[in-house]
Structure formats: structure tokens, C-alpha cells
Design an enzyme around this catalytic site. Structure first.
Site, short mmCIF file in Angstrom:
data_model
loop_
_atom_site.label_atom_id
_atom_site.label_comp_id
_atom_site.label_asym_id
_atom_site.label_seq_id
_atom_site.Cartn_x
_atom_site.Cartn_y
_atom_site.Cartn_z
N ARG A 1 0.87 -1.19 0.00
CA ARG A 1 0.00 0.00 0.00
C ARG A 1 0.90 1.23 0.00
NH1 ARG A 1 -2.16 0.85 6.25
NH2 ARG A 1 -0.10 0.71 7.18
N GLU B 1 -1.58 8.19 5.50
CA GLU B 1 -0.14 8.17 5.78
C GLU B 1 0.72 8.23 4.51
OE1 GLU B 1 0.66 4.85 8.39
OE2 GLU B 1 0.15 6.08 10.12
N CYS C 1 9.83 7.56 -4.60
CA CYS C 1 9.84 6.86 -5.88
C CYS C 1 11.00 7.39 -6.71
CB CYS C 1 8.51 7.08 -6.59
SG CYS C 1 8.39 6.22 -8.16
N GLU D 1 -5.10 8.23 14.97
CA GLU D 1 -4.98 6.80 15.26
C GLU D 1 -4.06 6.58 16.44
OE1 GLU D 1 -3.41 4.39 12.09
OE2 GLU D 1 -4.57 5.42 10.56
N GLU E 1 -2.39 -7.30 9.58
CA GLU E 1 -2.81 -6.59 10.79
C GLU E 1 -3.78 -7.40 11.63
OE1 GLU E 1 -3.79 -2.72 9.21
OE2 GLU E 1 -1.71 -2.06 9.45
N HIS F 1 -3.09 -6.98 15.25
CA HIS F 1 -3.05 -5.60 15.75
C HIS F 1 -4.29 -5.40 16.61
CE1 HIS F 1 -2.96 -1.21 15.74
NE2 HIS F 1 -1.78 -1.25 15.14
C1 GLA Z 1 -1.05 3.09 10.35
C2 GLA Z 1 -2.12 3.07 9.29
C3 GLA Z 1 -3.25 2.15 9.59
C4 GLA Z 1 -2.76 0.88 10.24
C5 GLA Z 1 -1.97 1.22 11.47
C6 GLA Z 1 -1.53 0.02 12.25
O1 GLA Z 1 -1.13 4.11 11.21
O2 GLA Z 1 -2.60 4.35 8.98
O3 GLA Z 1 -3.90 1.86 8.38
O4 GLA Z 1 -1.97 0.19 9.35
O5 GLA Z 1 -0.83 1.92 11.08
O6 GLA Z 1 -0.74 0.38 13.34
ZN ZN Z 2 7.82 7.82 -9.61
#
Ligand code: GLA
Ligand code: ZN
Length: 691
Positions: free
Chosen positions: A127, A166, A171, A325, A373, A376
Site C-alpha cells: 500500500r 499516511e 519513488c 490513530e 494486521e 493488531h
Molecule cells: C497506520 C495506518 C493504519 C494501520 C496502522 C496500524 O497508522 O494508517 O492503516 O496500518 O498503522 O498500526
Molecule cells: Zn515515480
């Protein structure tokens, strides 16, 4: 100095003030019902009610289902989810889902795929994986944002837009290379100027044409990962700036699409605290409010977390931010997934509020069953019911936040001390190729911050653009790059009576990482009243020493050999051929004073020295308290709130410095009253002004 106007929670667009749709500290987090059968959804709603959850962040990773192919959008599932949460009275932080591109896009338009630092072209997977300069990514991400705004923009329960997720990484693909050339042309105009600012006469690197510019990675100028080794700091530094701006451009494209349809819904993206690749101070200018994800490592000390919160608060000149978060329990991607001990989730939630947060939000609401996750923590565990320790703690905190309501929203914090934190300095001081691999910009700043924080002296973390004139003390550790004009501002600040402090490895270069000749610390030399002739790197584990206030302290990492040019020595080295040379200096300059710490010492030294400096300059702690007790103050039109947090593993006695009422429990306190605060417990005392 931050604008000290009393803020309620609000954001500004083109000078116009919009109020956040918030009447309490929002409580909730990332909710991914699309990963679950619909039968589970109603049970989620029941559990959310039990836990006093009132906000969910939806749609963070749904691009694949929202747009199953190039020409089709399918919002049917999101419609249902939006309906479900609306019926259940939940507010929504609606994400745009653009943090991972769909598989069809990677298959059809490989320009969305990133190229790694080592030159390897990635395939579909992971991702945060789209090339920020991919025309395909830019086109489709903006289009999706526009679709979402049009479809859901009228929903009254949307409190914010959450663009992508995030942003990060980098790249080195051909698109980026081409875009980098354009960025450089715009910035430097001519190839001659490029040759000058990058000092390309070194090693025969003269460039004749913009086409000669290539991305600095392992195939060209950089040696190893972690951006610490490059042959040409100027190139690598510009590439960092360029990548940060490229991702920011992606954010702006989506933001602008959202604004077209929903100009009064505030837009944010979740940041990550001290995240080196992105210059968040530039990002924040484009965001309506700052929000961030707090995942401290198991052994993080309180000041470490506090410094990240203060950095986030500083991004919008002191305005409140969102804790977007945090984990309720374990963070599965840490090397050791230790449990948050009983009370710690609550304590760290209040710590965020104590430093300026107007929300307490989690990742995530229900624990996934597959992929990386699944271990988590979440509000709802794999057990699926409410009878877990974590859920009980969440419920208790939820009830407290409901009781506190909106009292602290938008409250700000007054600080006499500012610590300068600057991404260009972070990048350049660590790229520098010498004088020591131990140079750590964040680490150096943390030593100073920690000393203030543990003395409960409030600190603003500021950028090099923020106004410094209202502070009593400005600390700029490792101000390696003293950018054009910054010395003028410091000079004026000190002349007008301010107290300025900087350290070893400061003032060496200008904005392009070219050394300013004539003697270090160059532009800062007259202010500090010193000349640094040489610097000795100290091998890890070794140290020189010096005495301060009758005690001996270590001198590590780097020892500057400096001459006094008006300053006076407060201490000198004890050992080696430079024994007797100054290590700590003070310079009377105008009405103020400028201090220089020529080495890295230890926490005890910073604690002693900085507390004395504060006393000398009339800077008071929020309260006197034993170790492990953290105290902050936030103020708004509802009053002045003193937060007292016990980070210790044992109950600790504190003396309450003001009369007031704890808004968590409604207990009243008298000034001078002695209270035993249980381990991990918190007080939020609204001060009585009339007493
Ligand atoms: C990040 C992401 C979330 C998740 C958490 C897990 O902060 O934004 O999507 O992956 O980490 O800690
Ligand atoms: Zn690129």
C-alpha cells in the site's frame, strides 16, 4: 510566537473561519466494515454504543471496490455503510481511499508503480504504493475524490475529509526523474545555476543539459538505504524536497476536488509525527487541520511522545490537532508487541489531549482476520464481544470523554520556550558525510526537549518560518543549515533581549548545503561570539569531560575546538590536547544572551543547565512535580485546564498548584493541596480564576 487568540476548534479557508462540527472530544477510529459480512455490522453498532464511540473513519482502503474498473464506480456498499452509521448517530471522518491503487490500474497503467531506491520497479502489492508523479494516479485519485464529494458531501455527519492515508515513502521512476528535471528548471532557471548550487565541478560532475540530471539513488549518487550516504548532498537534499512536494501535490489535487463541492468540510490527512521523508511544516499549510497517528514503541518515555504531539501542534501555529490513530493495545508491526498496561491507553489518550488534541481515535474498530494486521489490537477483538480488558478500558474512557464534553476543545498552550525543528536541517545534517555517523538531528532535539518537558516547562516546536519574537528562549539544536535570513531574525531576537541557544555542527551551510566560508558557525558567529576552528568526532562509547556547577559531565559525539570572540566560557574540556578550551559559552549580545553547547552531553547535564537558564530568564514550570509527573496547561474561553499525568508505575504524591475542579471526576482541589495520584492516573483541573 503563535497567535494567542482564543481559538475554538476551527479551520480557515481563504481567511474565512469555519467551525469544526464538534461539541466534544471525538472518540472512535478506523472502521472497516467492508471486511466483514453485514450480519456483523449491527453487532458493531451495539458495541460502539456501549463504548461511547461517536466517530468512525470510513473508506480508508476501498478504492478497489469503489472503482472495479476504469469506467465503473460502485458506491453501493459505502452507501449502506454511510446509512448504517448515520442511523446510529455516528459522525464520519470520510477517507478518499487513494492510499493504494486498484490492481486493474497497475495492470493497465504501469506508470502508477513505484521504483525503489535500488532501482527495482515494483509490481502490484502493498500500500502507499503509487508513484506521486504518475499521471494515471493523479488523474484517478482526484476523480475519485470528486466522486466522493459529490455523492456524500451533503451528509451532515461528515466532520472531516481524510485524504489517502499516511503519505510516505518515495519513488525513483522515470516519471519522477522527468518531473524532477522540471522542478529543478523552475527552481534554478539555468543549468549553470544548477552546476553552482550542487557544486558539480567536484568529481567532474558538470552537467551540460537538464537531461543529464538523474534521480539520486543506488544507481547513481546514493550508497545505502536510510538516506545517509550520498556523494552529492545538494542533489539528494533537493530530491527529498522534490519528493515531499510531489506527494503534497497529490494531496492538493484531491483536496481541491473536495473543496469544489464541499468547501466547508475541513480536509486533513493523517501524518506520522517525526516522519523524515515528508516536510510536514510545508504540508500543514495546505491542510485545514493537522492530524496524526501515534504508535510509540514499548519503551518510549513520556517526553518522547510529548515531543511528537507538540510538533503536530506546532504545524498549525498552536491550534489543536486530531489524534487520528493509536492502538488500543498492541501494535503488531513493532518488534515486540507488548501490551499497553492497564491504564496506559487512557493515560496516553489524555496525554494527546493535554498537548492539543481534540480527538481520541483508534486504529481500528474491529480486528481483521487476515493479512498483516490480524494481530493488531482493535476496539473489538477476535473474541467478538465486550468482555475484554481492552474493551472495558475503552468504555470507561468513552464515558469520561462524554462527561468532559467540549470544555477543552480548541484550547491552546502558552510557551515561553520554542525549539526549532526543520526538515531541511534534518535531511542535510544527516546526509553530511561526516563529521560523525552518530549525528542525529531528531536525537539532539530530543535531548533538549526532554529536559524542558521533564521539568514541566511548556515548549512550542516551531519551524524556521514561525515568528520567534514573542518567546523568551529559542533553542535551535544542530542548526547545521542556517538558511538565508534566519541569522538576521536570530540576531534581532537576541538584540531585543531574547535567549538563544545552539549547538555543535551549526551554521555550516546555506540553503543549498554549500558551506559558508570564513569560519564556523559562519552567519551565527557574531551572535554567539565564538569561532569554531576544528571539531573532533568522539568514537561511540568514548567521551571527553567537562565540569558544570561542580559536577562532571561527558562530552560525546562531537567536541568543537573553539575560540572566544566576545563570549565567555562557562566550562572547558578536561582532557586531550584541547583540554582547557571552551565547551560551553555565553555571549552578551544586545539586550539578550546567546549560548553555545559545543558537544553532546547527557540528560543530567541538560536538566541542570537548562533549568538554570530558565530560572535566569524568568521561565516558570507549569508546576513543580516529582519525576514521572507530566503537567501541561491548555486555555480557551471555557477556562484554563491543568493536566496532571502520572506516568510512574507507582502512586505519586503531587502538590496541586491552583484551586480548581477536576473535570473528569468533579473533585475540587485547593491550591497547595497534597494529592496521591494513582499510577497512570490523570487529573484535568479547571482552574478557579477567582482564587
Ligand atoms: C497506520 C495506518 C493504519 C494501520 C496502522 C496500524 O497508522 O494508517 O492503516 O496500518 O498503522 O498500526
Ligand atoms: Zn515515480
Amino acid at each position: 510566537m503563535y497567535n494567542k487568540e482564543q481559538y475554538n476548534s476551527f479551520f480557515m479557508i481563504e481567511g474565512k473561519r469555519y467551525h469544526m462540527q464538534q461539541n466534544k472530544i471525538l472518540y472512535g477510529g478506523d472502521y472497516n466494515p467492508e471486511q466483514w459480512p453485514e450480519e456483523v455490522w449491527q453487532e458493531d453498532m451495539r458495541l460502539f454504543k456501549l463504548a461511547h464511540i461517536d466517530v468512525v473513519t470510513l473508506n480508508v482502503f476501498s478504492w478497489a471496490s469503489l472503482q472495479p474498473d476504469e469506467n465503473t464506480y460502485d458506491f453501493s456498499k459505502l452507501d449502506k455503510i454511510m446509512e448504517l452509521v448515520k442511523e446510529n448517530g455516528l459522525k464520519v471522518c470520510l477517507a478518499t481511499s487513494t492510499a493504494v491503487h486498484p490492481a486493474w490500474m497497475a495492470r493497465k497503467y504501469p506508470d502508477v508503480l513505484r521504483t525503489e531506491h535500488n532501482g527495482i520497479r515494483r509490481k502490484f502489492g502493498s500500500r502507499h504504493n503509487s508513484c506521486p508523479n504518475s499521471p494515471t494516479y493523479r488523474k484517478y485519485s482526484a476523480a475519485l475524490a470528486s466522486q466522493l464529494a459529490k455523492r456524500y458531501g451533503k451528509e451532515k455527519n461528515i466532520v472531516a475529509w481524510h485524504v489517502a492515508n499516511e503519505y510516505g515513502g518515495e519513488c525513483y521512476c522515470e516519471n519522477c526523474e522527468k518531473a524532477f528535471r522540471e522542478w529543478l528548471k523552475e527552481k534554478y532557471g539555468t543549468i549553470e545555476e544548477l552546476n553552482r548550487v550542487w557544486n558539480l565541478s567536484f568529481w567532474g560532475h558538470t552537467m551540460y543539459d537538464w537531461e543529464d540530471v538523474v534521480v539520486p539513488n543506488m544507481q547513481s549518487e546514493e550508497w545505502i538505504w536510510e538516506y545517509t550516504r550520498t556523494n552529492f548532498q545538494g542533489i539528494s537534499l533537493d530530491y527529498r524536497r522534490f519528493q515531499s512536494e510531489s506527494m503534497l501535490a497529490c494531496f492538493k489535487l484531491e483536496r481541491d476536488e473536495l473543496k469544489k463541492t464541499t468547501p466547508d468540510i475541513p480536509v486533513t490527512t493523517n501524518l506520522m509525527g517525526f516522519y523524515k521523508p515528508l516536510d510536514y511544516q510545508k504540508w500543514a499549510k495546505e491542510m485545514d487541520f493537522a492530524s496524526w497517528d501515534n504508535y510509540p514503541v514499548y519503551d518510549a518515555f513520556p517526553a518522547q511522545i510529548a515531543m511528537s504531539h507538540d510538533l503536530m501542534r506546532g504545524l498549525k501555529q498552536g491550534r489543536s490537532f486530531w489524534l487520528m490513530e493509536q492502538t488500543p493495545g498492541v501494535t503488531n508491526w513493532h518488534p515486540y508487541c507488548s501490551l499497553k498496561r492497564p491504564g496506559v491507553m487512557r493515560l496516553w489518550s489524555y496525554q494527546a489531549v493535554a498537548h492539543g488534541s481534540d480527538t481520541v481515535m483508534f486504529f481500528q474498530m474491529r480486528r481483521s482476520i487476515g493479512a498483516c494486521e490480524k494481530y493488531h489490537s482493535a476496539v473489538i477483538d477476535h473474541a467478538g464481544h465486550e468482555n475484554t480488558r481492552v474493551f472495558r478500558e475503552i468504555t470507561e474512557l468513552g464515558a469520561e470523554l462524554e462527561k468532559i464534553g467540549g470544555q477543552t476543545l480548541g484550547a491552546t498552550t502558552k510557551s515561553d520556550v520554542a525549539i526549532v525543528f526543520d526538515w531541511d536541517n534534518w535531511w542535510s545534517s544527516e546526509y553530511s558525510a561526516g563529521p560523525s555517523k552518530l549525528i542525529s538531528y531528531h536525537g539532539e532535539v530530543q535531548e533538549y526537549y526532554r529536559a524542558f518537558s521533564e521539568a514541566n516547562i511548556s515548549v512550542d516546536m516551531i519551524s524556521m518560518e514561525d515568528d520567534i519574537s514573542g518567546y523568551k528562549m529559542v533553542i535551535a539544536p544542530l542548526l547545521y543549515m542556517c538558511k538565508d535570513g534566519y541569522d538576521t531574525r536570530i540576531r534581532k531576537f537576541v538584540q531585543d533581549g531574547g535567549c538563544f541557544l545552539t549547538t555543535y555542527f551549526s551554521g555550516y551551510v546555506e540553503d543549498h548545503d554549500l558551506v559558508v566560508t570564513g569560519g564556523y558557525p559562519a552567519r551565527l558567529r557574531d551572535i554567539l561570539g565564538i569561532w569554531v576552528e576544528e571539531s573532533d568526532a568522539i568514537i561511540e562509547g568514548n567521551c571527553n569531560h567537562f565540569y558544570y556547577d561542580g559536577k562532571q559531565y561527558p562530552a560525546t559525539i562531537l567536541c568543537d575546538l573553539l575560540h572566544l570572540e566576545g563570549a565567555k566560557a562557562l566550562s572547558t574540556y578536561e582532557e586531550d590536547f584541547y583540554a582547557g578550551m571552551p565547551v560551553l559559552t555565553e555571549h552578551d549580545f544586545g539586550k539578550g544572551k546567546a549560548y553555545y553547547v559545543a558537544t553532546r552531553s547527557n540528560g543530567e547535564f541538560y536538566k541542570t543547565f537548562l533549568r538554570q537558564l530558565c530560572q535566569k530568564h524568568g521561565i516558570m514550570p507549569v508546576m513543580e512535580a516529582p519525576d514521572g509527573i507530566e503537567a501541561t496547561v491548555r486555555e480557551n474561553e471555557n477556562g484554563s485546564f491543568l493536566f496532571v499525568l502520572n506516568h510512574n508505575n507507582e502512586a505519586t504524591d503531587v502538590v496541586i498548584p491552583c484551586s480548581g475542579t477536576d473535570i473528569i471526576r468533579d473533585t475540587t482541589f485547593q491550591k497547595g493541596q497534597k494529592v496521591t495520584l494513582a499510577s497512570k492516573d490523570v487529573l484535568i483541573i479547571r482552574k478557579n480564576y477567582w482564587l
